[in-house]
Design a protein around this motif. Structure first.
Motif, PDB file in Angstrom:
ATOM      1  N   THR A   1       4.471   8.394  -3.723  1.00  0.00           N
ATOM      2  CA  THR A   1       3.005   7.949  -3.086  1.00  0.00           C
ATOM      3  C   THR A   1       2.387   6.919  -3.644  1.00  0.00           C
ATOM      4  OG1 THR A   1       2.646  10.541  -2.807  1.00  0.00           O
ATOM      5  CG2 THR A   1       0.853   9.119  -2.752  1.00  0.00           C
TER       6      THR A   1
ATOM      7  N   TYR B   1       4.190   3.975  -1.738  1.00  0.00           N
ATOM      8  CA  TYR B   1       3.822   4.010  -0.250  1.00  0.00           C
ATOM      9  C   TYR B   1       2.358   3.419  -0.266  1.00  0.00           C
ATOM     10  CZ  TYR B   1       2.537   6.060   4.113  1.00  0.00           C
ATOM     11  OH  TYR B   1       2.341   5.980   5.463  1.00  0.00           O
TER      12      TYR B   1
ATOM     13  N   SER C   1       1.589  -0.680   0.053  1.00  0.00           N
ATOM     14  CA  SER C   1       1.011  -1.148   1.420  1.00  0.00           C
ATOM     15  C   SER C   1      -0.242  -1.846   1.628  1.00  0.00           C
ATOM     16  CB  SER C   1       0.935   0.250   2.321  1.00  0.00           C
ATOM     17  OG  SER C   1       2.486   0.890   2.495  1.00  0.00           O
TER      18      SER C   1
ATOM     19  N   SER D   1       9.334  -3.310   4.792  1.00  0.00           N
ATOM     20  CA  SER D   1       8.777  -2.241   5.456  1.00  0.00           C
ATOM     21  C   SER D   1       9.830  -1.115   5.169  1.00  0.00           C
ATOM     22  CB  SER D   1       8.243  -2.508   6.981  1.00  0.00           C
ATOM     23  OG  SER D   1       9.560  -2.787   7.470  1.00  0.00           O
TER      24      SER D   1
ATOM     25  N   TYR E   1      11.076   0.195   2.960  1.00  0.00           N
ATOM     26  CA  TYR E   1      10.794   0.967   1.655  1.00  0.00           C
ATOM     27  C   TYR E   1       9.592   1.888   1.791  1.00  0.00           C
ATOM     28  CZ  TYR E   1      14.185  -1.992  -0.832  1.00  0.00           C
ATOM     29  OH  TYR E   1      15.307  -2.609  -1.134  1.00  0.00           O
ATOM     30  N   ALA E   2       8.536   1.499   2.628  1.00  0.00           N
ATOM     31  CA  ALA E   2       7.343   2.089   2.911  1.00  0.00           C
ATOM     32  C   ALA E   2       8.017   3.239   3.994  1.00  0.00           C
ATOM     33  CB  ALA E   2       6.407   1.287   3.493  1.00  0.00           C
ATOM     34  N   ASP E   3       8.702   2.956   4.816  1.00  0.00           N
ATOM     35  CA  ASP E   3       9.415   3.931   5.703  1.00  0.00           C
ATOM     36  C   ASP E   3       9.905   5.038   5.313  1.00  0.00           C
ATOM     37  OD1 ASP E   3       8.095   2.346   7.634  1.00  0.00           O
ATOM     38  OD2 ASP E   3      10.147   1.548   8.195  1.00  0.00           O
TER      39      ASP E   3
ATOM     40  N   ALA F   1       9.673   6.038   1.804  1.00  0.00           N
ATOM     41  CA  ALA F   1       8.651   6.744   1.067  1.00  0.00           C
ATOM     42  C   ALA F   1       7.953   7.587   1.993  1.00  0.00           C
ATOM     43  CB  ALA F   1       7.899   5.869   0.135  1.00  0.00           C
ATOM     44  N   ALA F   2       7.432   7.149   3.104  1.00  0.00           N
ATOM     45  CA  ALA F   2       6.780   8.082   3.982  1.00  0.00           C
ATOM     46  C   ALA F   2       7.608   9.272   4.451  1.00  0.00           C
ATOM     47  CB  ALA F   2       6.218   7.206   5.258  1.00  0.00           C
TER      48      ALA F   2
ATOM     49  N   ARG G   1      -2.240   5.360   7.346  1.00  0.00           N
ATOM     50  CA  ARG G   1      -1.008   5.770   6.557  1.00  0.00           C
ATOM     51  C   ARG G   1      -1.003   7.121   6.179  1.00  0.00           C
ATOM     52  NH1 ARG G   1      -1.020   0.123   5.348  1.00  0.00           N
ATOM     53  NH2 ARG G   1      -2.335   0.437   3.596  1.00  0.00           N
TER      54      ARG G   1
END
Lengths: 222, 222
Positions: B99, B102, B106, B139, B141-143, B145-146, B214
């Motif tokens: 979290t 993320y 972001s 991006s 990595y954020a995907d 984590a999400a 997000r």
């Protein structure tokens, strides 16, 4: 020959698993050691060295999976020995961290190179041999560490004794854990001795000679 | 226009210095957080995310030096605020670590993107703007984590409240440290407001809206 439908070759999975966990753990420990650096430029170099291990881990894990084995299980037999090695050799300062990277990575690389080169084609197919040789450490990192150690010893010669003792401890601890791994995973020993001209005493002689030369090169005593 | 002979432009050096230290520290903290992973595959992904920061640090430090400034000095004004942010937001488990990656990365990326896009060409030349936009997080990595957070919340919905609170703490701590930086480095605020259509309230509205979206996307409450 595809291994996808056959039983994964245990010795190769063992070798890749050993290397994979070594890389993942080296990342973790070098990342921590980087904070011992006296300035950010040096900290960034050790951090970069650490980062290089991760790409190697990913390649090894992918190949293990491709061979039909589970990366998590493949590394399991080696975790205790490698964890213990690092727990027993936590650097106390920047020079110890550099010496660990220089001495430890070089001797590990030499050993892995010998295994890859001496294993028979029947035991280690060319693609895996190439992968193993490819995940060895970039020699510019050893060159960097060597230059830093030399420079530090020139400025502070009295650190030589302490670092020489530290290097001996690193090698002793590595050998002790290597023996443990060899005893637990005879498949790895078989891999090493599967080549036509396998000569284990000669191998150890070469490893020792290369290590001694590296020590002398930076002004440390074996 | 080359800055090699002129005085380095303070606002740009400040921006690059802030980003450089943020990357170096993010490497260090994410590398540590990676050991919270429940398995080696996940640990490797967070380690890989961490590793990506180092290449970015190196590029930023190289550009700072090229501008005639010292990277070590350029990052100095931002160390306390960034160190404190991470000290105040040490994850206790894998989901908190994810979290943090993320939510924190972001919102930081959104902010940096706004600064880079709104600064006038006179203050931030195109090459530096491009560099700043280029060192934003990948991006994927954020995907990742999400997707992990969503999956964890599906399996364990009662973790939602705890993680929502954690995310609010992350944002609150980030804002607090950002205010500290803004107060200490007015040059950065000037950079942000130097564009023709600078509108700080609108900027904060956009950042907040994107953050809220997000949070909702992974099932967390703002």
């Amino acid at each position: 020959v595809s291994h996808l439908t056959a039983e994964p070759p245990q010795a190769v999975v063992d070798l890749l698993g050993l290397l994979a966990y070594a890389e993942l753990l080296a990342f973790d420990r070098m990342a921590t050691d980087a904070t011992l650096a006296p300035d950010l430029a040096r900290r960034a170099v050790l951090s970069e060295m650490a980062g290089a291990e991760i790409a190697h881990y990913q390649r090894l894990a992918a190949r293990i999976a491709e061979l039909g084995a589970d990366p998590e299980q493949a590394v399991a037999p080696f975790r205790a020995a490698l964890d213990d090695f690092h727990d027993q050799t936590q650097p106390n300062d920047w020079l110890e961290a550099l010496t660990k990277a220089y001495v430890g990575d070089s001797i590990a690389d030499d050993f892995v190179r010998e295994v890859a080169q001496s294993a028979s084609d029947a035991r280690l197919e060319p693609a895996d041999r190439a992968l193993v040789l490819d995940v060895l450490h970039d020699s510019r990192y050893a060159d960097y560490a060597a230059a830093e150690i030399q420079q530090a010893l020139a400025a502070e010669p009295e650190a030589g004794n302490r670092l020489s003792m530290w290097a001996r401890r690193l090698v002793g601890e590595a050998l002790s854990q290597a023996q443990r791994v060899a005893a637990e995973r005879p498949s790895l020993v078989e891999l090493l001795t599967s080549g036509a001209d396998a000569d284990v005493p000669a191998l150890f002689h070469r490893l020792t000679a290369a290590h001694t030369a590296r020590m002398s090169a930076v002004g440390l005593n074996n």
